[in-house]
Design an enzyme around this catalytic site. Structure first.
Site: not given
Ligand code: NAI
Length: 275
Positions: A142, A155
């Site tokens: 991130s 985080y």
């Molecule tokens: P999201 O919340 O839409 O998706 C995250 C997914 O990971 C969900 O399907 C959730 O069920 C799954 N998940 C959560 N804990 C888990 C576990 N213990 N084991 C397996 N799956 C698990 O979030 P998003 O935004 O798509 O995030 C994806 C990645 O991108 C993350 O690593 C997040 O930190 C990173 N990120 C996102 C940003 C944003 O602006 N959306 C900015 C910076 C980084």
């Protein structure tokens, strides 16, 4: 349809939502077969429904290394090989008023999912790749792991650690033909930000989420939000031969946020001639 990943097999964690969902869709469109791992089984199964035999789902909590090992093994058993490991699953942790109000109760969970999950995915995928033709590991960090700032300190710490781990793993695994790179998204509209505010009273959390989004949008050179698909394009780049000479890098997908502040927009009267 494109063919950057034709014949390749990829594991994508956190593929049931947001950025992970977009990566799975783009990987399948680029010709890959994909094993999706997510802790949310219902959403995960639904998310792959349209991909036929190109995708399978395995319920996985990435904070448990044994479950990550099972996910990776399932991929190899199902499709016969493993070329790309995308460690995308992540959680934001609880947003507190400030660090002095942070009880640190979510520290172990945040580090478990965001850092141990990435390390376990790298470890078990690399074990398969090292005995084959190598491969590509893509860790999702991130911009919060690059830029210091206030809020969600666990985080931020976890995401900074992912970057350092990625570079170190790239050095160790190069001898096996395994490349390890990092994507650092910034402010992509997904359910993630709202989840950090879900302990706030209803109404307050929506307002908080909107305010954070607007202030971040105004603070970056491109002054607009990205899309999950923007991150997915970077994942295709790292997963394919387009990046064959690239390892140990961090690519922000953030509209220029970590580069610096946007120029102050000049009023029409201030704009002189360019000549
Ligand atoms: P999201 O919340 O839409 O998706 C995250 C997914 O990971 C969900 O399907 C959730 O069920 C799954 N998940 C959560 N804990 C888990 C576990 N213990 N084991 C397996 N799956 C698990 O979030 P998003 O935004 O798509 O995030 C994806 C990645 O991108 C993350 O690593 C997040 O930190 C990173 N990120 C996102 C940003 C944003 O602006 N959306 C900015 C910076 C980084």
């Amino acid at each position: 349809m494109t063919d950057e990943l034709a014949g390749r097999v990829a594991v994508v964690t956190g593929g049931a939502s947001g950025i992970g969902g977009a990566i799975v869709a783009r990987f399948v469109a680029a010709g890959a077969r994909v094993i999706v791992g997510d802790v949310d089984a219902e959403r995960g199964r639904a998310s792959i429904a349209g991909y036929g035999t190109a995708a399978v789902f395995e319920e996985t909590d990435v904070a448990d290394p044994e479950q990550v090992r099972r996910l990776v093994d399932r991929g190899v058993e199902t499709f016969g090989r493993l070329d790309v490991m995308c460690n995308n699953a992540g959680i934001s942790g609880v947003m507190h008023k400030d660090f002095l109000h942070d009880d640190l109760l979510d520290f172990h969970r945040v580090l478990g999912v965001n850092l141990l999950g990435v390390m376990a995915g790298t470890r078990f995928a690399a074990a398969h790749m090292a005995t084959a033709e190598g491969g590509s590991i893509i860790n999702v960090s991130s911009i919060g792991g690059i830029q210091a700032g206030g809020g969600v300190q666990s985080y931020r710490a976890s995401k900074a650690a992912v970057i350092h781990f990625t570079k170190s793993a790239a050095i160790e695994l190069a001898q096996y033909g395994i490349r390890v790179n990092c994507i650092a998204p910034g402010s992509i509209p997904t359910p993630l930000l709202a989840s950090s505010a879900d302990r706030m009273p209803s109404g307050v959390s929506e307002k908080f989420t909107r305010m954070v989004r607007e202030s971040m949008r105004d603070d970056r050179p491109l002054q607009r939000d990205g899309e999950p698909e923007d991150v997915a394009e970077a994942a295709v780049y790292f997963g394919s031969d387009l990046s064959r000479y690239v390892t140990g890098t961090v690519l922000p997908i953030d509209g220029g946020t970590v580069a610096g502040k946007p120029l102050r927009r000049r009023k029409p009267a201030e704009q002189g001639s360019a000549r």
